[in-house]
Write a protein that holds these residues in place. Sequence first.
Motif, PDB file in Angstrom:
ATOM      1  N   VAL A   1       0.839  -1.205   0.000  1.00  0.00           N
ATOM      2  CA  VAL A   1       0.000   0.000   0.000  1.00  0.00           C
ATOM      3  C   VAL A   1       0.869   1.248   0.000  1.00  0.00           C
ATOM      4  CG1 VAL A   1      -1.696   1.325   1.328  1.00  0.00           C
ATOM      5  CG2 VAL A   1      -1.947  -1.150   1.096  1.00  0.00           C
ATOM      6  N   GLY A   2       1.948   1.223   0.778  1.00  0.00           N
ATOM      7  CA  GLY A   2       2.815   2.389   0.854  1.00  0.00           C
ATOM      8  C   GLY A   2       3.501   2.707  -0.461  1.00  0.00           C
ATOM      9  N   VAL A   3       3.952   1.673  -1.157  1.00  0.00           N
ATOM     10  CA  VAL A   3       4.615   1.896  -2.450  1.00  0.00           C
ATOM     11  C   VAL A   3       3.627   2.452  -3.467  1.00  0.00           C
ATOM     12  CG1 VAL A   3       5.631   0.705  -4.425  1.00  0.00           C
ATOM     13  CG2 VAL A   3       6.486   0.260  -2.133  1.00  0.00           C
ATOM     14  N   LEU A   4       2.424   1.900  -3.495  1.00  0.00           N
ATOM     15  CA  LEU A   4       1.418   2.417  -4.428  1.00  0.00           C
ATOM     16  C   LEU A   4       1.057   3.860  -4.098  1.00  0.00           C
ATOM     17  CD1 LEU A   4      -0.966  -0.667  -4.788  1.00  0.00           C
ATOM     18  CD2 LEU A   4       0.674   0.196  -6.463  1.00  0.00           C
ATOM     19  N   LEU A   5       0.888   4.162  -2.824  1.00  0.00           N
ATOM     20  CA  LEU A   5       0.574   5.530  -2.425  1.00  0.00           C
ATOM     21  C   LEU A   5       1.718   6.469  -2.792  1.00  0.00           C
ATOM     22  CD1 LEU A   5      -1.659   7.128  -0.952  1.00  0.00           C
ATOM     23  CD2 LEU A   5      -0.400   6.751   1.184  1.00  0.00           C
ATOM     24  N   ASP A   6       2.929   5.985  -2.624  1.00  0.00           N
ATOM     25  CA  ASP A   6       4.095   6.813  -2.943  1.00  0.00           C
ATOM     26  C   ASP A   6       4.185   7.105  -4.439  1.00  0.00           C
ATOM     27  OD1 ASP A   6       7.173   7.118  -3.626  1.00  0.00           O
ATOM     28  OD2 ASP A   6       6.954   7.567  -1.511  1.00  0.00           O
ATOM     29  N   THR A   7       4.023   6.067  -5.253  1.00  0.00           N
ATOM     30  CA  THR A   7       4.192   6.265  -6.693  1.00  0.00           C
ATOM     31  C   THR A   7       3.017   7.007  -7.317  1.00  0.00           C
ATOM     32  OG1 THR A   7       3.276   4.051  -7.087  1.00  0.00           O
ATOM     33  CG2 THR A   7       5.671   4.264  -7.017  1.00  0.00           C
ATOM     34  N   LEU A   8       1.808   6.769  -6.815  1.00  0.00           N
ATOM     35  CA  LEU A   8       0.625   7.359  -7.432  1.00  0.00           C
ATOM     36  C   LEU A   8       0.272   8.748  -6.900  1.00  0.00           C
ATOM     37  CD1 LEU A   8      -1.675   4.189  -7.584  1.00  0.00           C
ATOM     38  CD2 LEU A   8      -0.257   5.162  -9.398  1.00  0.00           C
ATOM     39  N   VAL A   9       0.685   9.055  -5.672  1.00  0.00           N
ATOM     40  CA  VAL A   9       0.329  10.346  -5.075  1.00  0.00           C
ATOM     41  C   VAL A   9       1.564  11.182  -4.776  1.00  0.00           C
ATOM     42  CG1 VAL A   9      -0.819  11.496  -3.135  1.00  0.00           C
ATOM     43  CG2 VAL A   9      -1.786   9.392  -4.078  1.00  0.00           C
ATOM     44  N   VAL A  10       2.464  10.638  -3.956  1.00  0.00           N
ATOM     45  CA  VAL A  10       3.606  11.433  -3.502  1.00  0.00           C
ATOM     46  C   VAL A  10       4.528  11.794  -4.660  1.00  0.00           C
ATOM     47  CG1 VAL A  10       5.641  11.455  -2.013  1.00  0.00           C
ATOM     48  CG2 VAL A  10       3.500  10.467  -1.183  1.00  0.00           C
TER      49      VAL A  10
END
Length: 697
Positions: free
Chosen positions: A649-658
Amino acid sequence: MARRSIRWLVPALLVVAWLAVGGGLGPFAGKLTEVSTNDQAAFLPQSAESTRVLEAQEEFRQGDTQPLIVVWTSGGGDVTPEQQAAATRALAALPGAPGVVGTPTPAFGSDDKRALRGVVQLSPDLSGGELGDALGQIGAKLPVDGMKTQLGGPAATRADLSDAFAGIDGVLLGVALITVLIILLAVYRSVLLPLIIITGAVFALGLACAVVYFLADRDIVRVDGQVQGILFILVIGAATDYALLLTARFREELAGGADRYRAGRIALRRSVEPIVASAATVALGLLALLLSNLTNNRALGPVGAIGIACAALSALTFLPAALVLLGRAALWPARPRPADAGAQGLWSRVGALVDRRPRLVWVASVLPLVALALLAPQLNARGVPLDETFVNDAPSVSAQAALSEHFPGGSGQPAVIVAPAERATAIVDKAEAVKGVSEATAVSAGGRPGDEPKVVDGRVLVEATLRDAPDSDAAQETVQRLRATLHDEDRVLVGGYSAQRFDTTETAEQDTLLIVPVVLAIILLILIVLLRSLAMPVLLVATVALNFLAVLGISTLVFPLLGFTGSDASVPLYGFVFLVALGVDYNIFLMSRVREETARHGAREGVLRGLVTTGGVITSAGVVLAATFAALVVIPLAFLVQIAFIVAVGVLLDTLVVRSLLVPALVRDLGGRAWWPSRLGHDHPKPAPEPSPAHHR
């Protein structure tokens, strides 16, 4: 002619060398279990009181066996004298059975007269499949008419752990590779290129496993099933990520008209710095775990760093060599398209949005992350209850539940007190007076109540059965009361299962407070060196730290829905190391390209071009890494399932949002100030013929 032959010789030799590595060292991925241990006692805090008690137990030769607790439960009525006699006879017949050491204790009944319990000591040499086979043969000798027989205690738990990790080198690796292959086929729409990338990742894993095997076989590093599983996932995910970055540059150069050799050389030259910086970030972040006082944390540090180094080595040698030899054929049937193809693509629209309303974009991105981050302190990281340790219903867990239902909660997992022999009786009396203790007994040489205590070096062992389940908070509170009461006595130590859980949790919390600042400092220094700036590294570290806290907030909401009432004390630390280090990875990929474009086109154009040109490849890399970590769920342990969730979840949040919205919008809003004290963003850009970002994708 000779020069042309020589320039093809180097990539050919590199490919041949890696083929030799894959053929010669590949089998070590399957042999790593030979040097792995799943003995949880080996992963306790080195300096903790419970660890010193364990060492004392070994002096009493208590550590030379692993207890197996047998529990019989009736179908509803009271246990009859005939049933108790049959259970005792079954236990008495066990000596000579595989792995049985000494004489088992007679069966004795519970206060509610609905259950019986006996203890069988097994050889510590039994492990893995041998332990499981031994338990199967022992269990076959223990049935009593009208009663249900279950096996619990440390030996049964160890057997269940071995079952959980059984086939880890096959099932986990297969799931991860198939997942990555499917994603790569969808991304590249090519036949050969995904296979080349997968092959490079497998070669890297074979090399890493061979190095780790060599070191573990000589007791230089320690490996358990968790470390082994994370190593597999880390190498496959990192090697694929690095390959995606280099391949994107290679394809870009081919699309611009370069021949295969020049495209490979330029792709390697422009990818080596971000890949090396990325690998150094993750490897050094993992090595910071060496500061931990928990052995399993320290074990992951060097093992993970070795895996990352092998992944980077494969991506920077095997992959460019294979791409040069194959050229455009590597992309077949797809064709490299020029940079301005698909001008209305997704990343062009994202870039245009960031360019028009940068402040709105980063504010809209930050607010939900901050709201989620505020929930992070509510995550219960005081340990996972025994009945949640295994995702599936493990036999040892069911047996412990039966013991807790009919006997004092701590039956089978007593607190262990090391005391001076001359004070044995007084210590027993003081222990029994402590709230939460059911009974206390000095351990005799024959293991039978009432016999003279066994004395070693002037000390005895006292076992205190706790009223509460050994994995409960109440049991840990009882341990603290025991220590507070008995520490007035000279040379008294309190350990055992509940004490080990308490000491491990306390140590993990201290490790987090120590290691987190160290990892942040390491990452900050690497970014300063890479980006030649102070403001930008601080900005990037702050965003990935915010992303980590947001994921902990999400975990606080989701874990109860998945049936987890808590998490292991090391989960936040592991999540931090992986998410912050890997999150900075994607920002390194992005900002190294942004810096390159800024030097040519200025701050505004630089960030937009960097976003548009790297958007697809970095997002693909994030999806690959998230999918590979998600493969950890095939191992039915709560710790790995929780790590898989947090990282995926963290990697997806990082790549898609951050990385896609927050960082580009902040850099666009700050302009040249983001590169302070460098004058990069303020210098007049060199004229370049490239089209505007709207024509990139």
